[in-house]
Design a protein around this motif. Structure first.
Motif, PDB file in Angstrom:
ATOM      1  N   THR A 101      16.720   4.870 -14.188  1.00 45.67           N
ATOM      2  CA  THR A 101      16.210   3.645 -14.815  1.00 45.67           C
ATOM      3  C   THR A 101      16.051   2.540 -13.783  1.00 45.67           C
ATOM      4  OG1 THR A 101      18.438   2.873 -15.359  1.00 45.67           O
ATOM      5  CG2 THR A 101      17.327   4.227 -17.002  1.00 45.67           C
ATOM      6  N   GLY A 102      15.356   1.465 -14.180  1.00 41.86           N
ATOM      7  CA  GLY A 102      15.177   0.312 -13.313  1.00 41.86           C
ATOM      8  C   GLY A 102      14.246  -0.687 -13.972  1.00 41.86           C
ATOM      9  N   ILE A 103      13.919  -1.757 -13.259  1.00 40.21           N
ATOM     10  CA  ILE A 103      13.026  -2.802 -13.778  1.00 40.21           C
ATOM     11  C   ILE A 103      12.077  -3.237 -12.668  1.00 40.21           C
ATOM     12  CG2 ILE A 103      14.724  -4.607 -13.242  1.00 40.21           C
ATOM     13  CD1 ILE A 103      13.635  -6.175 -15.646  1.00 40.21           C
ATOM     14  N   ILE A 104      10.812  -3.396 -13.023  1.00 41.53           N
ATOM     15  CA  ILE A 104       9.783  -3.794 -12.060  1.00 41.53           C
ATOM     16  C   ILE A 104       9.439  -5.256 -12.301  1.00 41.53           C
ATOM     17  CG2 ILE A 104       7.509  -3.262 -11.106  1.00 41.53           C
ATOM     18  CD1 ILE A 104       9.469  -0.978 -10.894  1.00 41.53           C
ATOM     19  N   LEU A 105       9.537  -6.097 -11.236  1.00 36.46           N
ATOM     20  CA  LEU A 105       9.255  -7.522 -11.327  1.00 36.46           C
ATOM     21  C   LEU A 105       8.209  -7.921 -10.298  1.00 36.46           C
ATOM     22  CD1 LEU A 105      12.909  -8.906 -11.575  1.00 36.46           C
ATOM     23  CD2 LEU A 105      11.344  -8.419 -13.455  1.00 36.46           C
ATOM     24  N   ASP A 106       7.409  -8.943 -10.643  1.00 33.07           N
ATOM     25  CA  ASP A 106       6.466  -9.504  -9.687  1.00 33.07           C
ATOM     26  C   ASP A 106       7.246 -10.258  -8.616  1.00 33.07           C
ATOM     27  OD1 ASP A 106       4.675 -11.689  -8.544  1.00 33.07           O
ATOM     28  OD2 ASP A 106       3.211 -10.562  -9.732  1.00 33.07           O
ATOM     29  N   ALA A 107       6.976  -9.950  -7.346  1.00 33.23           N
ATOM     30  CA  ALA A 107       7.746 -10.543  -6.252  1.00 33.23           C
ATOM     31  C   ALA A 107       7.527 -12.040  -6.131  1.00 33.23           C
ATOM     32  CB  ALA A 107       7.397  -9.855  -4.939  1.00 33.23           C
ATOM     33  N   GLU A 108       6.399 -12.550  -6.600  1.00 34.13           N
ATOM     34  CA  GLU A 108       6.104 -13.974  -6.460  1.00 34.13           C
ATOM     35  C   GLU A 108       6.519 -14.788  -7.673  1.00 34.13           C
ATOM     36  OE1 GLU A 108       2.004 -14.340  -5.524  1.00 34.13           O
ATOM     37  OE2 GLU A 108       2.178 -13.387  -3.547  1.00 34.13           O
ATOM     38  N   THR A 109       6.327 -14.236  -8.866  1.00 35.00           N
ATOM     39  CA  THR A 109       6.641 -14.986 -10.087  1.00 35.00           C
ATOM     40  C   THR A 109       7.935 -14.536 -10.762  1.00 35.00           C
ATOM     41  OG1 THR A 109       5.364 -13.475 -11.475  1.00 35.00           O
ATOM     42  CG2 THR A 109       4.169 -15.312 -10.470  1.00 35.00           C
ATOM     43  N   SER A 110       8.486 -13.389 -10.332  1.00 35.05           N
ATOM     44  CA  SER A 110       9.696 -12.801 -10.926  1.00 35.05           C
ATOM     45  C   SER A 110       9.513 -12.429 -12.391  1.00 35.05           C
ATOM     46  CB  SER A 110      10.894 -13.767 -10.790  1.00 35.05           C
ATOM     47  OG  SER A 110      11.185 -13.994  -9.421  1.00 35.05           O
ATOM     48  N   LYS A 111       8.267 -12.308 -12.829  1.00 35.46           N
ATOM     49  CA  LYS A 111       7.997 -11.899 -14.210  1.00 35.46           C
ATOM     50  C   LYS A 111       7.902 -10.379 -14.284  1.00 35.46           C
ATOM     51  CE  LYS A 111       5.564 -16.097 -15.652  1.00 35.46           C
ATOM     52  NZ  LYS A 111       4.293 -16.658 -16.210  1.00 35.46           N
ATOM     53  N   PRO A 112       8.351  -9.792 -15.405  1.00 36.69           N
ATOM     54  CA  PRO A 112       8.264  -8.333 -15.535  1.00 36.69           C
ATOM     55  C   PRO A 112       6.811  -7.860 -15.577  1.00 36.69           C
ATOM     56  CG  PRO A 112       8.923  -9.327 -17.617  1.00 36.69           C
ATOM     57  CD  PRO A 112       8.964 -10.419 -16.599  1.00 36.69           C
ATOM     58  N   ILE A 113       6.572  -6.680 -15.020  1.00 33.40           N
ATOM     59  CA  ILE A 113       5.233  -6.091 -14.983  1.00 33.40           C
ATOM     60  C   ILE A 113       5.173  -4.961 -16.000  1.00 33.40           C
ATOM     61  CG2 ILE A 113       3.530  -4.901 -13.564  1.00 33.40           C
ATOM     62  CD1 ILE A 113       4.719  -6.286 -11.142  1.00 33.40           C
ATOM     63  N   GLU A 114       4.284  -5.112 -16.947  1.00 43.24           N
ATOM     64  CA  GLU A 114       4.143  -4.123 -18.016  1.00 43.24           C
ATOM     65  C   GLU A 114       3.139  -3.053 -17.620  1.00 43.24           C
ATOM     66  OE1 GLU A 114       3.158  -4.134 -22.851  1.00 43.24           O
ATOM     67  OE2 GLU A 114       2.902  -5.934 -21.609  1.00 43.24           O
ATOM     68  N   TYR A 115       3.423  -1.827 -18.060  1.00 44.61           N
ATOM     69  CA  TYR A 115       2.542  -0.671 -17.843  1.00 44.61           C
ATOM     70  C   TYR A 115       2.409  -0.272 -16.373  1.00 44.61           C
ATOM     71  CZ  TYR A 115       1.213  -1.592 -22.675  1.00 44.61           C
ATOM     72  OH  TYR A 115       1.246  -1.815 -24.028  1.00 44.61           O
ATOM     73  N   ALA A 116       3.393  -0.618 -15.555  1.00 43.27           N
ATOM     74  CA  ALA A 116       3.410  -0.114 -14.179  1.00 43.27           C
ATOM     75  C   ALA A 116       3.735   1.383 -14.192  1.00 43.27           C
ATOM     76  CB  ALA A 116       4.422  -0.876 -13.345  1.00 43.27           C
ATOM     77  N   ASN A 117       3.116   2.118 -13.292  1.00 40.69           N
ATOM     78  CA  ASN A 117       3.294   3.567 -13.218  1.00 40.69           C
ATOM     79  C   ASN A 117       4.403   3.895 -12.216  1.00 40.69           C
ATOM     80  OD1 ASN A 117       2.826   6.271 -13.652  1.00 40.69           O
ATOM     81  ND2 ASN A 117       1.274   6.415 -12.055  1.00 40.69           N
ATOM     82  N   VAL A 118       5.469   4.593 -12.668  1.00 42.69           N
ATOM     83  CA  VAL A 118       6.610   4.962 -11.824  1.00 42.69           C
ATOM     84  C   VAL A 118       6.688   6.482 -11.764  1.00 42.69           C
ATOM     85  CG1 VAL A 118       9.074   4.688 -11.404  1.00 42.69           C
ATOM     86  CG2 VAL A 118       7.803   2.872 -12.580  1.00 42.69           C
ATOM     87  N   VAL A 119       6.611   7.044 -10.558  1.00 42.44           N
ATOM     88  CA  VAL A 119       6.581   8.492 -10.384  1.00 42.44           C
ATOM     89  C   VAL A 119       7.757   8.908  -9.501  1.00 42.44           C
ATOM     90  CG1 VAL A 119       5.215  10.469  -9.641  1.00 42.44           C
ATOM     91  CG2 VAL A 119       4.081   8.452 -10.585  1.00 42.44           C
ATOM     92  N   LEU A 120       8.398  10.024  -9.869  1.00 46.86           N
ATOM     93  CA  LEU A 120       9.557  10.544  -9.141  1.00 46.86           C
ATOM     94  C   LEU A 120       9.145  11.779  -8.339  1.00 46.86           C
ATOM     95  CD1 LEU A 120      12.655   9.897  -8.996  1.00 46.86           C
ATOM     96  CD2 LEU A 120      12.985  11.733 -10.667  1.00 46.86           C
ATOM     97  N   TYR A 121       9.442  11.764  -7.013  1.00 47.04           N
ATOM     98  CA  TYR A 121       9.111  12.866  -6.123  1.00 47.04           C
ATOM     99  C   TYR A 121      10.390  13.418  -5.483  1.00 47.04           C
ATOM    100  CZ  TYR A 121       4.268  11.168  -6.318  1.00 47.04           C
ATOM    101  OH  TYR A 121       3.031  10.773  -6.729  1.00 47.04           O
ATOM    102  N   LYS A 122      10.362  14.700  -5.143  1.00 51.72           N
ATOM    103  CA  LYS A 122      11.480  15.299  -4.414  1.00 51.72           C
ATOM    104  C   LYS A 122      11.481  14.794  -2.979  1.00 51.72           C
ATOM    105  CE  LYS A 122      12.112  19.668  -6.932  1.00 51.72           C
ATOM    106  NZ  LYS A 122      12.125  21.149  -6.800  1.00 51.72           N
ATOM    107  N   SER A 123      12.654  14.446  -2.474  1.00 54.54           N
ATOM    108  CA  SER A 123      12.750  13.969  -1.100  1.00 54.54           C
ATOM    109  C   SER A 123      12.459  15.071  -0.098  1.00 54.54           C
ATOM    110  CB  SER A 123      14.158  13.394  -0.843  1.00 54.54           C
ATOM    111  OG  SER A 123      14.426  12.305  -1.694  1.00 54.54           O
TER     112      SER A 123
END
Length: 390
Positions: free
Chosen positions: A42-64
């Motif tokens: 789990t986690g949370i994605i925020l805009d680095a400039e406004t600190s507002k949450p970003i909706e519908y961002a795509n998060v993909v998990l890859y094997k190291s």
């Protein structure tokens, strides 16, 4: 005694079986029904400039180990993502969203001891791309049609370069110009010619003369109005031809000098000057032209009457010349954005002439000369005109 020993052994065996079952149930809490151990990221994605949450961002998990795609998810309205059913192992996250630079989060490890991994807040940096300069160019069409008129953009017609208004008219649809320069619209010469929307002294024989003095380079467009509205005094006319001249609207002093040379002894030049003060614009122009047109003709005819045959031959040579110059000056007074008062005076001088030689002869069937005749004709015409307009 034997019964007591048997009872003790049975209790010990039952106790061991229960412990073994409890141990297996305790290890099976992070297993699937029949699959490998699984966890949650789990986690949370925020805009680095406004600190507002970003909706519908795509998060993909890859094997190291080999960058194999395992699974992924999408953030909710609060920017939170929750990726479940993750097998134990080492991974990295890749976050993507339109308008942001892709971001990697390494070191994500899901283990039996830590099956639930919270990567915390991920500050997503907006992405920007510097594009090179873009120039949008729009060109006028050669012929444009509106509700009440047809507009011919002269500057798009290369064929009229170096010519006069007469040459321009020859390339306008529905307009015809005869050998003497007379203009007609759809076969009818009962037309009115306007210059910049105002009546001019162009009528009758002088019409072609004045058109010869307008360089094609000074014409912006020609409007053909075949069904004049109440705005114009039609008086039974076939239509209206409005010649719109180029205007230089830059403030200060400016001018255009042009010269043209063509085959067949065709020369013309013009000077256009403007001095624009904003509300008042002073203008002056001078133009001159000279051209010579050569022509020739030959005809052979044979007549037979009562067994008598006569042969007729005729040869002709023709030379026409036209010279002219004109000067015009005046001023434009800008009353407001929709009203302009123009005062101008123009003077035209025209000198035209032609020479023609016609040689005629007749022979009988045996080529004996029956008669021979030469006819020479010379025409000379001079004309001056003045035009004052307000």
């Amino acid at each position: 005694m034997k019964k007591a020993i048997f009872a003790v052994v049975a209790i010990l065996l039952l106790s061991g079986s229960l412990k073994s079952q409890n141990h297996q149930n305790g290890n099976g809490q992070n297993k699937g029904p029949q699959g490998p151990p699984i966890g949650i990221v789990t986690g949370i994605i925020l805009d680095a400039e406004t600190s507002k949450p970003i909706e519908y961002a795509n998060v993909v998990l890859y094997k190291s180990k080999d960058s194999t795609l395992v699974t992924g998810g999408v953030t909710n309205t609060k920017g939170v993502f929750n990726i479940d059913k993750v097998p134990f192992g080492g991974y990295y996250l890749k976050v993507n969203f339109i308008g942001y630079a892709p971001q990697l989060v390494p070191g994500v490890k899901v283990t039996p001891k830590v099956p639930e991994v919270n990567v915390g807040k991920i500050n997503f940096q907006p992405g920007s791309t510097n594009l090179s300069e873009v120039t949008i160019t729009s060109e006028k069409k050669l012929v444009e049609y509106t509700l009440d008129k047809k507009v011919v953009n002269v500057e798009k017609n290369i064929a009229t370069t170096g010519g006069t208004a007469v040459d321009v008219m020859k390339n306008v649809p529905s307009v015809t110009v005869d050998v003497d320069g007379n203009v007609s619209l759809r076969g009818n010469g009962n037309i009115t010619i306007l210059i910049d929307g105002r009546p001019s002294a162009l009528s009758g024989a002088s019409r072609s003369a004045v058109l010869e003095q307008i360089p094609a380079s000074s014409i912006e467009s020609i409007e053909i109005i075949t069904n004049p509205s109440a705005r114009y005094q039609a008086e039974g006319m076939t239509g209206i031809i409005n010649i719109k001249l180029k205007k230089k609207m830059s403030k200060g002093f400016n001018g255009i000098i042009s010269t043209n040379f063509g085959t067949g002894d065709k020369y013309n030049g013009s000077i256009n000057l403007n001095y624009n003060l904003g509300k008042v614009n002073f203008f002056a122009s001078y133009d001159g032209s000279s051209r010579r047109m050569k022509g020739w003709g030959e005809s052979v005819r044979e007549n037979t009457l009562n067994d008598s045959t006569t042969k007729y031959n005729q040869n002709s040579d023709m030379l026409r010349s036209r010279m002219g110059s004109g000067i015009k000056f005046g001023a434009d007074f800008s009353i407001n954005s929709k009203n302009l008062l123009t005062v101008s005076f123009g003077y035209e001088n025209r000198d035209a002439g032609s020479t023609e030689s016609v040689e005629s002869s007749a022979f009988d069937l045996n080529n004996n000369l029956l008669y021979y005749n030469i006819k020479n004709s010379v025409e000379d015409e001079k004309e001056t005109s003045q035009d004052f307009s307000l």
